[in-house]
Write a protein that holds these residues in place. Structure first.
Motif, PDB file in Angstrom:
ATOM      1  N   SER B  79       8.623  12.747   4.703  1.00 49.15           N
ATOM      2  CA  SER B  79       8.081  11.558   4.033  1.00 49.15           C
ATOM      3  C   SER B  79       7.088  11.946   2.955  1.00 49.15           C
ATOM      4  CB  SER B  79       7.382  10.636   5.038  1.00 49.15           C
ATOM      5  OG  SER B  79       8.278  10.274   6.070  1.00 49.15           O
ATOM      6  N   GLY B  80       7.343  11.363   1.748  1.00 48.24           N
ATOM      7  CA  GLY B  80       6.334  11.431   0.699  1.00 48.24           C
ATOM      8  C   GLY B  80       5.617  10.097   0.691  1.00 48.24           C
ATOM      9  N   ILE B  81       4.325  10.095   0.944  1.00 49.91           N
ATOM     10  CA  ILE B  81       3.619   8.838   1.220  1.00 49.91           C
ATOM     11  C   ILE B  81       2.500   8.638   0.209  1.00 49.91           C
ATOM     12  CG2 ILE B  81       2.355   7.532   2.983  1.00 49.91           C
ATOM     13  CD1 ILE B  81       3.644   9.495   5.029  1.00 49.91           C
ATOM     14  N   LYS B  82       2.421   7.355  -0.305  1.00 40.33           N
ATOM     15  CA  LYS B  82       1.316   7.009  -1.200  1.00 40.33           C
ATOM     16  C   LYS B  82       0.578   5.829  -0.605  1.00 40.33           C
ATOM     17  CE  LYS B  82       3.807   6.182  -4.874  1.00 40.33           C
ATOM     18  NZ  LYS B  82       4.216   5.941  -6.257  1.00 40.33           N
ATOM     19  N   TYR B  83      -0.702   5.733  -0.933  1.00 38.68           N
ATOM     20  CA  TYR B  83      -1.519   4.608  -0.474  1.00 38.68           C
ATOM     21  C   TYR B  83      -2.159   3.951  -1.686  1.00 38.68           C
ATOM     22  CZ  TYR B  83      -1.180   6.721   4.165  1.00 38.68           C
ATOM     23  OH  TYR B  83      -0.725   7.232   5.344  1.00 38.68           O
ATOM     24  N   SER B  84      -2.247   2.661  -1.671  1.00 38.01           N
ATOM     25  CA  SER B  84      -2.992   1.955  -2.712  1.00 38.01           C
ATOM     26  C   SER B  84      -3.976   1.021  -2.022  1.00 38.01           C
ATOM     27  CB  SER B  84      -2.057   1.142  -3.606  1.00 38.01           C
ATOM     28  OG  SER B  84      -1.222   2.003  -4.336  1.00 38.01           O
ATOM     29  N   ASN B  85      -5.179   0.995  -2.536  1.00 39.48           N
ATOM     30  CA  ASN B  85      -6.260   0.128  -2.045  1.00 39.48           C
ATOM     31  C   ASN B  85      -6.760   0.541  -0.656  1.00 39.48           C
ATOM     32  OD1 ASN B  85      -5.790  -1.320  -4.379  1.00 39.48           O
ATOM     33  ND2 ASN B  85      -4.392  -2.736  -3.341  1.00 39.48           N
ATOM     34  N   PHE B  86      -6.478   1.758  -0.253  1.00 38.34           N
ATOM     35  CA  PHE B  86      -7.015   2.238   1.013  1.00 38.34           C
ATOM     36  C   PHE B  86      -8.290   3.039   0.737  1.00 38.34           C
ATOM     37  CE2 PHE B  86      -2.894   1.056   2.421  1.00 38.34           C
ATOM     38  CZ  PHE B  86      -2.984   0.843   3.792  1.00 38.34           C
ATOM     39  N   ASP B  87      -9.159   3.073   1.781  1.00 39.04           N
ATOM     40  CA  ASP B  87     -10.449   3.746   1.588  1.00 39.04           C
ATOM     41  C   ASP B  87     -10.305   5.271   1.508  1.00 39.04           C
ATOM     42  OD1 ASP B  87     -11.587   1.298   1.657  1.00 39.04           O
ATOM     43  OD2 ASP B  87     -11.971   1.348   3.823  1.00 39.04           O
ATOM     44  N   ASP B  88      -9.443   5.783   2.379  1.00 35.67           N
ATOM     45  CA  ASP B  88      -9.389   7.244   2.433  1.00 35.67           C
ATOM     46  C   ASP B  88      -8.061   7.767   1.903  1.00 35.67           C
ATOM     47  OD1 ASP B  88      -8.127   5.975   4.421  1.00 35.67           O
ATOM     48  OD2 ASP B  88      -8.447   7.529   5.938  1.00 35.67           O
ATOM     49  N   ASP B 267      -3.109 -15.704  12.542  1.00 37.11           N
ATOM     50  CA  ASP B 267      -4.243 -15.997  11.662  1.00 37.11           C
ATOM     51  C   ASP B 267      -5.151 -14.782  11.465  1.00 37.11           C
ATOM     52  OD1 ASP B 267      -3.326 -18.480  11.330  1.00 37.11           O
ATOM     53  OD2 ASP B 267      -4.634 -19.406  12.843  1.00 37.11           O
ATOM     54  N   ARG B 268      -5.327 -14.033  12.539  1.00 36.73           N
ATOM     55  CA  ARG B 268      -6.303 -12.959  12.497  1.00 36.73           C
ATOM     56  C   ARG B 268      -5.896 -11.831  11.544  1.00 36.73           C
ATOM     57  NH1 ARG B 268      -4.049  -8.916  15.692  1.00 36.73           N
ATOM     58  NH2 ARG B 268      -2.382  -9.656  17.047  1.00 36.73           N
ATOM     59  N   VAL B 269      -4.614 -11.774  11.194  1.00 37.84           N
ATOM     60  CA  VAL B 269      -4.165 -10.636  10.398  1.00 37.84           C
ATOM     61  C   VAL B 269      -4.022 -10.958   8.916  1.00 37.84           C
ATOM     62  CG1 VAL B 269      -2.891  -9.773  12.383  1.00 37.84           C
ATOM     63  CG2 VAL B 269      -1.690 -11.084  10.621  1.00 37.84           C
ATOM     64  N   TYR B 270      -4.216 -12.189   8.603  1.00 39.01           N
ATOM     65  CA  TYR B 270      -3.861 -12.624   7.258  1.00 39.01           C
ATOM     66  C   TYR B 270      -4.523 -11.809   6.152  1.00 39.01           C
ATOM     67  CZ  TYR B 270      -0.751 -16.445   6.208  1.00 39.01           C
ATOM     68  OH  TYR B 270       0.352 -17.186   5.939  1.00 39.01           O
ATOM     69  N   LYS B 271      -5.774 -11.528   6.359  1.00 32.52           N
ATOM     70  CA  LYS B 271      -6.499 -10.872   5.278  1.00 32.52           C
ATOM     71  C   LYS B 271      -6.364  -9.365   5.319  1.00 32.52           C
ATOM     72  CE  LYS B 271      -9.489 -14.470   3.981  1.00 32.52           C
ATOM     73  NZ  LYS B 271     -10.699 -14.793   3.281  1.00 32.52           N
ATOM     74  N   LYS B 272      -5.566  -8.879   6.251  1.00 32.58           N
ATOM     75  CA  LYS B 272      -5.461  -7.424   6.386  1.00 32.58           C
ATOM     76  C   LYS B 272      -4.005  -6.980   6.240  1.00 32.58           C
ATOM     77  CE  LYS B 272      -9.171  -7.637   9.775  1.00 32.58           C
ATOM     78  NZ  LYS B 272      -9.487  -7.514  11.197  1.00 32.58           N
ATOM     79  N   LEU B 273      -3.283  -7.633   5.391  1.00 29.95           N
ATOM     80  CA  LEU B 273      -1.862  -7.295   5.260  1.00 29.95           C
ATOM     81  C   LEU B 273      -1.669  -5.966   4.556  1.00 29.95           C
ATOM     82  CD1 LEU B 273      -0.027 -10.597   4.232  1.00 29.95           C
ATOM     83  CD2 LEU B 273      -0.132  -9.520   6.465  1.00 29.95           C
ATOM     84  N   ASN B 303       2.364   2.497   0.694  1.00 31.29           N
ATOM     85  CA  ASN B 303       1.613   1.491   1.459  1.00 31.29           C
ATOM     86  C   ASN B 303       0.594   0.830   0.547  1.00 31.29           C
ATOM     87  OD1 ASN B 303       2.744   1.960   4.097  1.00 31.29           O
ATOM     88  ND2 ASN B 303       1.671   3.929   4.078  1.00 31.29           N
ATOM     89  N   ILE B 304       0.639  -0.480   0.512  1.00 30.36           N
ATOM     90  CA  ILE B 304      -0.313  -1.206  -0.346  1.00 30.36           C
ATOM     91  C   ILE B 304      -1.081  -2.215   0.499  1.00 30.36           C
ATOM     92  CG2 ILE B 304      -0.580  -2.717  -2.354  1.00 30.36           C
ATOM     93  CD1 ILE B 304       2.002  -1.566  -3.454  1.00 30.36           C
ATOM     94  N   LYS B 305      -2.379  -2.078   0.483  1.00 30.48           N
ATOM     95  CA  LYS B 305      -3.215  -3.058   1.187  1.00 30.48           C
ATOM     96  C   LYS B 305      -3.399  -4.256   0.260  1.00 30.48           C
ATOM     97  CE  LYS B 305      -7.765  -2.837   2.602  1.00 30.48           C
ATOM     98  NZ  LYS B 305      -8.904  -2.030   3.105  1.00 30.48           N
ATOM     99  N   VAL B 306      -3.211  -5.435   0.823  1.00 33.25           N
ATOM    100  CA  VAL B 306      -3.197  -6.634  -0.025  1.00 33.25           C
ATOM    101  C   VAL B 306      -4.396  -7.514   0.292  1.00 33.25           C
ATOM    102  CG1 VAL B 306      -1.844  -8.653  -0.701  1.00 33.25           C
ATOM    103  CG2 VAL B 306      -0.685  -6.557  -0.055  1.00 33.25           C
ATOM    104  N   GLU B 307      -5.078  -7.916  -0.768  1.00 34.61           N
ATOM    105  CA  GLU B 307      -6.178  -8.875  -0.606  1.00 34.61           C
ATOM    106  C   GLU B 307      -5.576 -10.277  -0.716  1.00 34.61           C
ATOM    107  OE1 GLU B 307      -9.330  -8.231   0.031  1.00 34.61           O
ATOM    108  OE2 GLU B 307      -9.052  -6.051   0.005  1.00 34.61           O
ATOM    109  N   ILE B 308      -5.619 -11.018   0.337  1.00 33.75           N
ATOM    110  CA  ILE B 308      -5.042 -12.370   0.337  1.00 33.75           C
ATOM    111  C   ILE B 308      -6.127 -13.370  -0.064  1.00 33.75           C
ATOM    112  CG2 ILE B 308      -3.948 -14.145   1.758  1.00 33.75           C
ATOM    113  CD1 ILE B 308      -2.212 -11.700   1.290  1.00 33.75           C
TER     114      ILE B 308
END
Lengths: 654, 310
Positions: B79-88, B267-273, B303-308
């Motif tokens: 796997s070649g993996i990229k992250y966007s909007n992640f802290d580390d 509901d609890r996961v909405y902002k952490k998609l 992987n992209i973290k999304v701000e809802i």
């Protein structure tokens, strides 16, 4: 005019086919699709029901439409319920739900599209019999059902169910139309397409993708009747769709039987001619039955795609890319509470035979008088017209006659003879058709009677009417006389008389008699008169032929003439001629000193002028013809008091 | 006149007869050929059907393989993996190989299979870089509690580990050599083709409060094959991604996730998609004595973290 032909363009698809024509338009054999102006020849209440069989997978059949209409004088109201205007689609949305690989649970989501035209109503008004206009409003429903995934998450189970989301996008469609039809042979209609389409706004993507297309445009429809009982129609729509077709009507078993077909090109369908629509109709006073069909020329059973639906879209529910072949049976029933017939012929009396050359006579004098009865409790205005195929090029309308309730009245029929297109060569019996109408072009009653049509040379014996023979070749006479005058110019200038007109007449007469012989009419039941050109060509004729010819030669160069009608002198009628010298009585000496040889007549200004009698059968010379005529006139008109008794009559040609 | 009346009644009776002689037309069935209709969505799959048994976040953040276990003797994942909007970190490559002994299933107390004992091998190399044998640690749920256990070994190579070796970038749109040594004289070697690198983009419109939240996804489509989109959420720890739904569509560069799917997320996961784009290639090989039945996959993951929005 009520003649309303149906049209089958892309938007103008009508389930009646092209079955409407001037002969069966007592019923509404069309609907909003092809008759946006909406007016119709219905008398009062009318019910129509149509049943369609559709060649779809189920070979389904359904009530196509039920309509009621009501005519109130010049107003016409129409309402219809259309359960058959219904189309549904189903397709796989392309989304598969997988709940678990282990238990292999898969669900394919589906989408349903449902289109219906629920009902419609219209109103129209007839401004004058030739012009009517109206509007229609139709209500459409669109319901789109989408199966969508509905995930379900809990601490112990995560799952995807399906639910159905329904989107509606209903709308109205309003259109205007106007029709002009100056006679039953010509009809032009223009109507809008999707002029007003107020709708419920839907932002759903599915509504945007699949809603019925509401492109604005117009349709123009032209109907012509090139031959009796044959109607041709062409319809053009601004989308570049068109229709061509026609029908033929024939009297059959007390009603009218009509059949025909049309072909149509639809911009949104393939092939170029998308389909054929044959139809037959039988209409009586009480009911009409129409069997019509649409056969598409491509394979409608072949699978169709969602892309096709999205790209081409649906522009109307009866005729689109996804329509199946269809057979429609329509029944129209008159639910009239008015008498079926308002006015009726009692009899028709022919006043005279028809002498085609005397054309204008029948504009002022009726050739037939009918006795008709008003069968209603209201005063009615009867508009009569007649048609004789051999002499008329179209229906000839006569003055309107008002008839009191339950009263009878005489109705005069006049006619116009179209000499250019006269279809007879010799005397023959023709059928005169008489019609009575009330406010519309649809005949309330008709009557047929044989009538004798004489040939062009036939004359009714009335000297007054010889003028029509004189004028027939007036240009030829003008050329002929001018040529003589030109050739004998010097002779005229140095003539015997000190009057140019006298010298001209003398020269023309001497030239005329030189060529002529007296030839009696053949023994026949009707008198005939030769036209001037014929007399000159034949070089002879009897008294009326010669008088007509010489009068024409003089009238052609502006010399006033008059016939002298000696009625039954010695058992034989005779016609002689006068011409106007243009001289006053004081100038008599310029031409003669014998006052027995001239006749003084007042002109239109009340001034006296000298007229000279000429006996055209005296084929000697001018002076002799003058003397003979003067002698006869003095004897018959003056000494025997012919003018006073009426046995001698002077008839001015102009 | 009597005849006419009779005809009139017959016509009215015929009309009434027709009214009751109706069959509804069947809907016209259309062939689906238009991806615009479903916004390029071809399949939706629940990837965590048994949350009370499996911990689906096992390795998901790095492998993109969301199944709790694979019923294969050999699993090789590149796997070649990229992250966007992640802290580390923004990039992490991860290569691993697991060799299951299917004769030794691991069951929990309820009898549910959690996996297989993973056997040791002589060695594994990825592009000639030696992978490290590590404990094959799994987590599972029992009576609502998370348990850790070790079920054998797995061979792992990460970008971090490669700092001390011959570092190499994940060879996108190329091939990667895998060598498995069973013993000194017995090995299996294969070139595994790798997919083109995927770069995704997520735009959110609407809002959960108005039930019209929509995610518009874009990526560098190749117009060949399919792509997987995994909707996951960041667990409270902020490091592990818990996958919920896997969406499949054509690799054409765009997909829309409608509110009907999103509004049912807890509901609890909405902002952490986290939206994960996966372009994958699998290598099918015949069974052999070393790998036996195998699942060999190479994949590009973003992987992209999304701000809802509220």
């Amino acid at each position: 005019m009520i003649f309303t032909a149906a049209s089958y363009g892309q938007q103008s698809m009508d389930f009646y086919g092209l079955s409407s024509n001037a002969y069966n338009s007592r019923f509404r054999l069309n609907s909003f699709e092809s008759n946006a102006d909406n007016f119709n020849g219905s008398k009062d209440w009318e019910l129509s029901v149509s049943f369609s069989g559709v060649n779809d997978e189920n070979k389904s059949g359904n009530i196509n439409a039920i309509s009621f209409s009501k005519r109130i004088s010049e107003h016409y109201l129409y309402a219809r319920y259309t359960p058959g205007y219904h189309q549904q689609f189903i397709f796989n949305s392309g989304v598969k739900l997988v709940v678990s690989d282990d238990i292999d649970v898969e669900t394919v989501l589906k989408t349903y599209l449902d289109y219906q035209e629920k009902f419609g109503f219209g109103y129209s008004y007839q401004f004058i019999p030739e012009l009517n206009a109206g509007f229609s409003f139709r209500y459409f429903t669109q319901e789109f059902e989408e199966e969508v995934p509905e995930p379900f998450f809990s601490d112990t189970l995560n799952y995807i169910a399906t639910k159905t989301e329904t989107t509606t996008s209903n709308f109205w469609r309003g259109d205007l139309g106007i029709t002009y039809s100056p006679n039953e042979n010509f009809r032009l209609s223009v109507s809008s397409i999707n002029l007003f389409t107020p709708e419920e706004t839907s932002t759903a993507e599915i509504a945007k993708n699949f809603s019925i297309k509401k492109t604005k445009g117009f349709a123009a429809q032209l109907s012509l009747m090139p031959l009796e009982k044959i109607t041709t129609t062409a319809v053009y729509e601004s989308s570049n769709s068109f229709l061509l077709g026609g029908n033929f009507a024939a009297d059959f078993l007390g009603g009218v039987f009509t059949f025909g077909a049309s072909v149509f090109h639809d911009k949104y369908q393939h092939p170029f001619i998308a389909g054929v629509s044959p139809f037959i109709n039988f209409s009586t006073e009480l009911y009409g039955i129409t069997l019509s069909g649409v056969k598409y020329l491509n394979d409608r059973q072949a699978p169709q795609t969602v892309s096709n639906l999205m790209e081409r879209g649906i522009h109307n529910l009866l005729n689109n890319n996804f329509s199946y072949d269809r057979l429609t049976l329509s029944i129209n029933v008159a639910l009239s509470f008015l008498p079926a017939q308002s006015v009726k012929f009692i009899d028709v009396e022919l006043k005279n035979e028809i002498y085609p050359t005397l054309g204008d006579v029948y504009l002022n004098n009726p050739f037939a008088v009918a006795r008709a009865v008003n069968m209603t409790d209201k005063t009615i205005s009867v508009k009569p017209y007649s048609f004789i195929k051999e002499i008329n090029s179209e229906n000839v309308y006569s003055p309107v006659v008002n008839i009191l309730p339950y009263d009878t009245a005489n109705i005069s029929f006049y006619t116009v003879i179209n000499l250019e297109n006269l279809k007879i060569k010799r005397r023959e019996i023709a059928q005169a058709n008489f019609y009575l109408t009330i406010g519309s072009n649809s005949a309330e009653d008709q009557f047929q009677k044989p009538i004798l049509i004489n040939d062009l040379n036939s004359w009714d014996g009335n000297v007054y009417n010889l003028r029509y023979f004189v004028k027939r070749d007036i240009s030829f006479a003008n050329q002929h006389s001018k040529l003589i005058i030109k050739e004998k110019k010097e002779e005229i200038e140095s003539g015997k008389y000190k009057s140019e007109i006298m010298n001209q007449v003398k020269i023309i007469f001497d030239d005329f008699v030189k060529k002529m012989k007296y030839i009696s009419d053949p023994r026949a039941s009707v008198e005939t008169v030769q036209f001037p050109q014929e007399t000159l060509q034949l070089k002879g004729g009897d008294c009326d032929d010669l008088s007509v010819c010489f009068a024409s030669l003089l009238e052609g160069i502006g010399i006033q003439t008059a016939f002298v009608d000696y009625k039954n002198t010695g058992g034989v009628s005779h016609v002689s001629l006068f011409f106007n010298t243009g001289l006053t009585p004081e100038e008599m000496s310029l031409i003669t000193n014998n006052d027995n040889k001239i006749v003084v007549r007042k002109n239109l200004d009340g001034n006296d002028e000298l007229w000279i009698p000429v006996e055209t059968t005296s084929l000697t010379d001018f002076e002799t013809a003058w003397s003979v005529a003067a002698e006869m006139f003095n004897r018959e008109a003056v000494e025997n008091l012919g003018l006073a008794k009426g046995s001698v009559v002077i008839v001015d040609i102009n | 006149m009597r005849v006419m009346k009779t005809i009139k009644y017959i016509l009215i009776a015929s009309t009434l007869f027709m009214l009751f002689r109706c069959t509804n037309p069947s809907p016209t069935e259309l062939i689906q050929d238009n991806t615009a209709v479903n916004e390029n969505l071809q399949q939706i799959e629940v990837v965590s059907p048994d949350p009370d048994t499996y911990v689906y976040s096992n390795g998901y953040d790095s492998t993109g393989i969301v199944e709790p276990y694979l019923n294969k003797s050999s699993v090789i994942s590149l796997s070649g993996i990229k992250y966007s909007n992640f802290d580390d970190g923004s990039q992490a490559d991860y290569y691993y190989a697991v060799f299951n002994d299917k004769s030794m299933p691991i069951l929990n107390t309820m009898g549910t299979r959690l996996g297989f004992w993973a056997r040791m091998m002589g060695g594994v190399r990825f592009n000639n870089v030696v992978a490290s044998p590590m404990q094959n640690r799994i987590r599972y749920l029992q009576n609502g509690e998370v348990h850790d256990t070790v079920i054998g070994y797995r061979f792992v190579l990460t970008r971090k580990m490669m700092h001390s070796h011959n570092k190499f970038e994940f060879p996108y749109n190329s091939k990667l050599n895998v060598r498995v040594d069973e013993s000194r004289n017995s090995f299996f070697q294969i070139d595994v083709p790798t997919p083109a690198e995927i770069s995704g983009e997520v735009n959110a419109s609407g809002s959960p409060s108005r039930n019209n939240l929509t995610l518009n996804l874009k990526w560098n489509g190749t117009n060949q094959g399919i792509i997987e989109i995994v909707i996951g959420v960041l667990e409270d720890s902020g490091n592990e991604i818990f996958p919920l739904l896997k969406l499949t569509g054509a690799d054409n560069g765009k997909m829309k996730i409608s509110s009907s799917i999103l509004e049912k997320l807890p509901d609890r996961v909405y902002k952490k998609l986290v939206i994960t784009f996966i372009r994958r290639q699998t290598k099918e090989i015949p069974e052999n004595s070393i790998l036996k039945d195998s699942y060999i996959v190479s994949q590009s993951i973003h992987n992209i973290k999304v701000e809802i929005p509220d």
